[in-house]
Design an enzyme around this catalytic site. Sequence first.
Site, PDB file in Angstrom:
ATOM      1  N   GLU A 146      26.918  33.243  38.709  1.00 47.36           N
ATOM      2  CA  GLU A 146      28.075  33.353  39.592  1.00 47.36           C
ATOM      3  C   GLU A 146      28.044  32.257  40.659  1.00 47.36           C
ATOM      4  O   GLU A 146      27.374  32.398  41.685  1.00 47.36           O
ATOM      5  CB  GLU A 146      28.065  34.722  40.278  1.00 47.36           C
ATOM      6  CG  GLU A 146      28.226  35.882  39.320  1.00 47.36           C
ATOM      7  CD  GLU A 146      28.937  37.043  39.966  1.00 47.36           C
ATOM      8  OE1 GLU A 146      29.993  37.437  39.469  1.00 47.36           O
ATOM      9  OE2 GLU A 146      28.450  37.549  40.986  1.00 47.36           O
TER      10      GLU A 146
ATOM     11  N   HIS B 281      23.451  40.203  43.793  1.00 44.85           N
ATOM     12  CA  HIS B 281      24.809  39.692  43.996  1.00 44.85           C
ATOM     13  C   HIS B 281      24.851  38.818  45.260  1.00 44.85           C
ATOM     14  O   HIS B 281      24.195  39.145  46.254  1.00 44.85           O
ATOM     15  CB  HIS B 281      25.810  40.849  44.094  1.00 44.85           C
ATOM     16  CG  HIS B 281      27.221  40.372  43.998  1.00 44.85           C
ATOM     17  ND1 HIS B 281      27.875  39.774  45.049  1.00 44.85           N
ATOM     18  CD2 HIS B 281      28.087  40.348  42.950  1.00 44.85           C
ATOM     19  CE1 HIS B 281      29.092  39.418  44.654  1.00 44.85           C
ATOM     20  NE2 HIS B 281      29.238  39.757  43.383  1.00 44.85           N
TER      21      HIS B 281
HETATM   22  P1  PGA Z   1      35.680  38.181  41.486  1.00 39.48           P
HETATM   23  O1  PGA Z   1      34.222  38.715  41.804  1.00 39.48           O
HETATM   24  O2  PGA Z   1      35.917  38.407  40.012  1.00 39.48           O
HETATM   25  O3  PGA Z   1      36.593  38.989  42.358  1.00 39.48           O
HETATM   26  O4  PGA Z   1      35.696  36.717  41.806  1.00 39.48           O
HETATM   27  C1  PGA Z   1      33.172  38.454  40.917  1.00 39.48           C
HETATM   28  C2  PGA Z   1      31.900  39.016  41.463  1.00 39.48           C
HETATM   29  O5  PGA Z   1      31.719  39.041  42.684  1.00 39.48           O
HETATM   30  O6  PGA Z   1      31.044  39.469  40.681  1.00 39.48           O
END
Ligand code: PGA
Length: 226
Positions: free
Chosen positions: A153, A96
């Site tokens: 992401e 992450h």
């Molecule tokens: P968010 O986070 O949906 O709050 O933008 C996504 C993530 O960090 O996986």
Amino acid sequence: MKKYIIGNWKANFDRAAVDKFGADFGAARGDFHLSKEVEIIVAVPSIFYGYLWEKEPGFGLALQDISVFGQFGAHTGEIVAPALAGMKPTYTIVGHSERRADFGETNQVVIEKAQNLRAAGITPVIAVDMDQVAEIATLLAAWEPESFIIAYEPVEAIGSGANLQGELLGESLKLLRSKFAPGTPVIYGGSVNSENAGEYVGVTDGLLIGGASLQAGELLKIASKF
Ligand code: PGA
């Protein structure tokens, strides 16, 4: 094909809030029609993992990270993958962007963690932004396409309200998918909520959801779109 709706609670919730989520989820579940292909998984803070495992809350459980150490041993504060035997999650997140930013985790470390999960029979959900994709794809070249999930992401989309959508989303997903073998599941994460979740149906294999996963009804509503 399976659709993965993965909530990530991050460092939120005390036990009362965990219990409230469980009760809300149970109460709201019947209000939503979920496709048989949809799997709802919540990556919970590790302190609540065993507690929820015992409670069988009606959704899948995952961890948000795993130790880079692959074996039991003298690693104070770490959770090693073999410790999960007997209450093993199907999936666990690694890489992450918050781990990369807060703890300086590199792609090498992320892949070591993913290997530790695999050795324990757990499927890693490997989070990447576009600038990490080439190296990650090279490091995963020998892996079976269905032995891991890629969570795309864009860091600027996380927690910002600025979810990636439209043409840019399409182009980014195309580029990303081209780096992995066909059949590799690719999910999207970054400011997804029940209002915009429809954008990702048909173009992704699911979602990684932060903020919106803290409300059971919202998570279910998102899942019902797929
Ligand atoms: P968010 O986070 O949906 O709050 O933008 C996504 C993530 O960090 O996986």
